[in-house]
Design an enzyme around this catalytic site. Structure first.
Site, PDB file in Angstrom:
ATOM      1  N   GLU A 408      24.846 -91.611 -26.172  1.00  0.00           N
ATOM      2  CA  GLU A 408      23.878 -92.583 -26.751  1.00  0.00           C
ATOM      3  C   GLU A 408      24.343 -93.010 -28.145  1.00  0.00           C
ATOM      4  O   GLU A 408      23.540 -93.251 -29.049  1.00  0.00           O
ATOM      5  CB  GLU A 408      22.463 -91.995 -26.837  1.00  0.00           C
ATOM      6  CG  GLU A 408      21.921 -91.475 -25.516  1.00  0.00           C
ATOM      7  CD  GLU A 408      21.235 -92.511 -24.633  1.00  0.00           C
ATOM      8  OE1 GLU A 408      21.056 -93.667 -25.076  1.00  0.00           O
ATOM      9  OE2 GLU A 408      20.902 -92.166 -23.485  1.00  0.00           O
TER      10      GLU A 408
HETATM   11  C1  LIG Z   1      28.441 -85.932 -20.325  1.00  0.00           C
HETATM   12  C2  LIG Z   1      28.545 -87.371 -20.700  1.00  0.00           C
HETATM   13  C3  LIG Z   1      27.704 -88.290 -20.123  1.00  0.00           C
HETATM   14  C4  LIG Z   1      27.818 -89.642 -20.429  1.00  0.00           C
HETATM   15  N1  LIG Z   1      27.037 -90.558 -19.775  1.00  0.00           N
HETATM   16  C5  LIG Z   1      27.306 -91.883 -19.911  1.00  0.00           C
HETATM   17  C6  LIG Z   1      26.667 -92.856 -19.077  1.00  0.00           C
HETATM   18  O1  LIG Z   1      25.818 -92.539 -18.257  1.00  0.00           O
HETATM   19  N2  LIG Z   1      27.037 -94.157 -19.204  1.00  0.00           N
HETATM   20  C7  LIG Z   1      27.971 -94.564 -20.102  1.00  0.00           C
HETATM   21  O2  LIG Z   1      28.253 -95.757 -20.169  1.00  0.00           O
HETATM   22  N3  LIG Z   1      28.591 -93.668 -20.948  1.00  0.00           N
HETATM   23  C8  LIG Z   1      28.289 -92.348 -20.853  1.00  0.00           C
HETATM   24  N4  LIG Z   1      28.932 -91.425 -21.638  1.00  0.00           N
HETATM   25  C9  LIG Z   1      29.905 -91.886 -22.609  1.00  0.00           C
HETATM   26  C10 LIG Z   1      29.471 -91.686 -24.050  1.00  0.00           C
HETATM   27  O3  LIG Z   1      28.485 -92.620 -24.378  1.00  0.00           O
HETATM   28  C11 LIG Z   1      30.727 -91.780 -24.922  1.00  0.00           C
HETATM   29  O4  LIG Z   1      31.463 -90.596 -24.685  1.00  0.00           O
HETATM   30  C12 LIG Z   1      30.415 -91.936 -26.385  1.00  0.00           C
HETATM   31  O5  LIG Z   1      29.849 -93.188 -26.637  1.00  0.00           O
HETATM   32  C13 LIG Z   1      31.661 -91.774 -27.257  1.00  0.00           C
HETATM   33  O6  LIG Z   1      32.724 -92.522 -26.781  1.00  0.00           O
HETATM   34  P1  LIG Z   1      34.154 -91.825 -26.567  1.00  0.00           P
HETATM   35  O7  LIG Z   1      33.938 -90.620 -25.735  1.00  0.00           O
HETATM   36  O8  LIG Z   1      35.095 -92.840 -26.060  1.00  0.00           O
HETATM   37  O9  LIG Z   1      34.572 -91.352 -28.000  1.00  0.00           O
HETATM   38  P2  LIG Z   1      35.329 -92.215 -29.087  1.00  0.00           P
HETATM   39  O10 LIG Z   1      34.664 -93.524 -29.247  1.00  0.00           O
HETATM   40  O11 LIG Z   1      36.789 -92.191 -28.802  1.00  0.00           O
HETATM   41  O12 LIG Z   1      35.045 -91.345 -30.386  1.00  0.00           O
HETATM   42  C14 LIG Z   1      35.812 -90.200 -30.751  1.00  0.00           C
HETATM   43  C15 LIG Z   1      35.397 -89.798 -32.173  1.00  0.00           C
HETATM   44  O13 LIG Z   1      35.707 -90.867 -33.078  1.00  0.00           O
HETATM   45  C16 LIG Z   1      34.522 -91.264 -33.758  1.00  0.00           C
HETATM   46  N5  LIG Z   1      34.532 -92.707 -33.952  1.00  0.00           N
HETATM   47  C17 LIG Z   1      34.720 -93.672 -33.024  1.00  0.00           C
HETATM   48  N6  LIG Z   1      34.613 -94.880 -33.576  1.00  0.00           N
HETATM   49  C18 LIG Z   1      34.343 -94.691 -34.880  1.00  0.00           C
HETATM   50  C19 LIG Z   1      34.108 -95.544 -35.987  1.00  0.00           C
HETATM   51  N7  LIG Z   1      34.078 -96.870 -35.871  1.00  0.00           N
HETATM   52  N8  LIG Z   1      33.880 -94.992 -37.188  1.00  0.00           N
HETATM   53  C20 LIG Z   1      33.856 -93.643 -37.336  1.00  0.00           C
HETATM   54  N9  LIG Z   1      34.050 -92.781 -36.336  1.00  0.00           N
HETATM   55  C21 LIG Z   1      34.299 -93.298 -35.122  1.00  0.00           C
HETATM   56  C22 LIG Z   1      33.367 -90.807 -32.882  1.00  0.00           C
HETATM   57  O14 LIG Z   1      32.179 -90.642 -33.630  1.00  0.00           O
HETATM   58  C23 LIG Z   1      33.907 -89.520 -32.319  1.00  0.00           C
HETATM   59  O15 LIG Z   1      33.695 -88.482 -33.223  1.00  0.00           O
HETATM   60  C24 LIG Z   1      28.773 -90.070 -21.389  1.00  0.00           C
HETATM   61  C25 LIG Z   1      29.597 -89.122 -21.993  1.00  0.00           C
HETATM   62  C26 LIG Z   1      29.518 -87.796 -21.659  1.00  0.00           C
HETATM   63  C27 LIG Z   1      30.449 -86.824 -22.306  1.00  0.00           C
END
Ligand SMILES: Cc1cc2nc3c(=O)[nH]c(=O)nc-3n(C[C@H](O)[C@H](O)[C@H](O)COP(=O)(O)OP(=O)(O)OC[C@H]3O[C@@H](n4cnc5c(N)ncnc54)[C@H](O)[C@@H]3O)c2cc1C
Length: 597
Positions: A408
């Protein structure tokens, strides 16, 4: 100056520059009988259907189990709480749906499946669908006949959600969109009948949302992800290979998908926070029970000051977070009522009211998920070695809690968003931050007004301290904006400090307002514990704001300017010392006697 105008319709983010009257906030002690019954239905469901099968659920041996549990929740009406009666639901107030989220918050993986289905899976159709789309899908989703998921994230597109590569191409006959691409981390992916899929049409800059039925074909998926926690919640990678979606299944308009995603996430965020409050309360209850039974050095560990500290701290943080969640939830309901009274259509008013309080939603996602992690972490510690045992109850609680800081919108993204939204509203003129920020700057040059305590009335000194905390936030924000202008977004460390000051101020104020109102209803003597919790929260907020403010100021100011701002910060975060140890002991003893919050 931060104004002291008291107004019942405080706008989103306005808490920073406006004082709220205690009589205008909703406090959890005011839930009515019907709401308490709904809460009890949820507790009974969790106790009867979920807790006895936690290992079975997490083993994922029976893929039909989670959908069957959702069906049971549907039979009790729990899937249709936000859905209006004409579409087969109960049309509960937003705050009541928050209470449901809290009560189901202690259901581990089920809470995640439930949240994805009723929130991000159902609400895009309810709030952005055409009449036909709503009639076709929402009643079935409200009963659980169909299950939903939300497909936004992709392998290369997480926090940067609008950068997804999934494509939608209009077929030659103009009747379908062919969807091609890969989605990742999709909750409920393994069994959802209906998917909200975000894709880009041709070379569009922005996403478009589609309602995709699994039966459309062209959909394959990887096996279940192996996760650290919430192991019983289905999480899949989903591949769309020429998945043919009828053109009438586009949701809202072309390129409106990102707006849908953001709006739906506002709701998801504050509800995630409420669920986290529920999970934290359970961790507290469990740890309190153990601390009374476990004996070391000839006495129960609950009698040790170090353990009492933990119990009081966890309870206090939950109490404060709970106060803030339902204060914001009621604001959202009040704003909705106001918009509907002005003639706005119900669905549009729901969205607008959530958009209005999007800053609070982001604050509460961060606060709720962090107090949950704190609570389960201290829960493990109170259990000692048994806390580390996979046979004990803290193991699952600890692992399952962690995801809440990631999905979220990660807590980093939500912290950035709170400040970004505040500054955008200031630039647009919907929130006048500049006048109070400049007045605070002027005040910095004036003779320091140390010595609080001269004011009268209940919490007069504490309210003054809160007002000053807000001034500290405005001082730091005003100076940072002046220094960096449009380049402030490159200074994320400072934005994180600013966000922390904002979060601490909002939550501490919410706890104090709750207790002020409660005292007006029950008298001071009856609210001793609540008062102690509000005062502990305020003292800690002042300390945290002082630390965050100091870090921010020393990151961008030097010489005389830095010294003047640090002096100002000291003045604005000053609070009469109280014996926090005694306060915590009082709180811990009451929580131990009651068995929890
Ligand atoms: C169990 C689980 C269930 C999920 N369910 C859903 C779902 O139902 N539908 C769906 O669409 N998604 C879902 N997700 C996805 C989830 O919303 C994303 O994992 C989340 O938004 C983070 O994206 P990412 O994993 O690509 O991390 P990244 O975006 O790669 O982030 C990695 C790190 O970098 C930081 N970061 C990234 N961008 C910035 C920035 N601009 N400035 C500072 N820091 C930054 C983040 O805070 C984090 O610490 C789910 C994820 C999990 C693990």
């Amino acid at each position: 100056m931060v104004t002291s105008t008291k107004n019942s319709t405080t706008r989103g983010g306005e808490f920073l520059i406006r004082e709220t009257s205690a009589q205008n906030v909703f406090i959890p002690e005011e839930w009515n009988e019907e709401q308490r019954m709904i809460e009890k239905t949820c507790y009974d469901f969790v106790e009867k259907e979920i807790w006895p099968r936690l290992d079975e659920i997490d083993s994922m041996k029976d893929p039909a189990l989670m959908p069957a549990l959702l069906d049971k929740a549907g039979e009790l009406g729990l899937l249709g709480t936000s859905v209006p009666p004409e579409l087969g639901g109960f049309g509960m107030s937003f705050n009541t749906t928050m209470l449901v989220a809290e009560a189901l918050g202690a259901s581990y993986s089920f809470a995640v499946a439930y949240g994805a289905h009723t929130g991000i899976g159902t609400l895009p159709i309810l709030y952005f669908g055409t009449e036909e789309q709503k009639k076709k899908y929402v009643p079935k989703l409200a009963t659980g006949e169909w299950k939903a998921c939300y497909c936004l994230t992709e392998p290369d597109s997480g926090s940067d959600a609008n950068s997804g590569k999934t494509k939608a191409t209009l077929t030659a006959d103009g009747k379908h969109y062919d969807i091609n691409g890969q989605k990742m981390w999709i909750t409920n992916g393994g069994f959802a009948d209906v998917m909200i899929v975000f894709a880009k049409i041709d070379n569009d800059k922005n996403l478009t949302a589609f309602i995709v039925e699994r039966s459309f074909g062209g959909i394959t998926m990887n096996p279940e992800e192996r996760k650290m926690g919430i192991k019983g919640s289905s999480t899949r990678q989903i591949f769309f290979n020429d998945c043919k979606v009828p053109v009438e299944n586009m949701l809202s308009e072309r390129e409106n998908g990102f707006k849908i995603a953001v709006n739906v996430l506002n709701i998801g965020r504050i509800k995630l926070g409420a669920g986290a409050v529920g999970g934290a309360k359970m961790a507290l209850r469990t740890a309190v029970g153990y601390s009374k039974e476990r004996k070391q050095f000839g006495q129960s560990i609950a009698e040790f000051g170090a353990i009492k500290y933990k119990i009081a701290e966890v309870a206090t943080r939950i109490f404060a977070s709970e106060s803030a969640h339902y204060r914001a939830g009621q604001n959202i309901d009040d704003w909705y009522d106001k918009l509907v009274a002005e003639g706005m259509e119900s669905g549009a008013a729901r969205l607008k009211s959530l958009e209005e309080y999007a800053i609070e939603c982001a604050i509460l996602k961060v606060h709720g998920s962090e107090i949950l992690d704190y609570s389960v972490d201290e829960g493990v510690q109170i259990y000692g070695g048994m806390g580390y045992s996979a046979e004990g109850p803290m193991d699952r609680a600890y692992r399952d809690a962690r995801i809440n800081r990631i999905f979220e919108g990660t807590n980093e993204i939500n912290r950035l968003l709170t400040i970004d939204m505040l500054l955008k509203r200031a630039m647009k003129g919907t929130l006048d931050l500049m006048t109070p920020a400049m007045e605070v700057q002027k005040e910095l040059m004036s003779i320091p007004d140390f010595g609080s305590g001269e004011s009268e009335g209940l919490f007069a000194a504490e309210k003054k301290a809160l007002l000053n905390l807000k001034k500290a936030g405005l001082m730091v924000a005003g100076a940072a904006v002046q220094k960096f202008m449009m380049k402030l977004s490159d200074e994320q460390e400072i934005i994180m400090n600013m966000a922390d000051m904002l979060i601490e101020g909002y939550v501490a104020e919410s706890a104090l307002l709750r207790v002020e109102k409660l005292i007006s209803q029950r008298g001071e003597q009856a609210c001793e514990i609540e008062k102690a919790m509000a005062l502990i929260t305020l003292h800690e907020a002042m300390q945290k704001a002082a630390a965050a403010g100091r870090e921010a100021i020393t990151s961008f100011a030097t010489g005389d300017e830095m010294r003047m701002m640090l002096l100002g910060l000291k003045r604005f975060t000053k609070i009469e010392p109280v014996n926090l140890k005694e306060s915590r002991r009082k709180v811990a003893d009451a929580i131990l006697a009651k068995g929890g919050l």
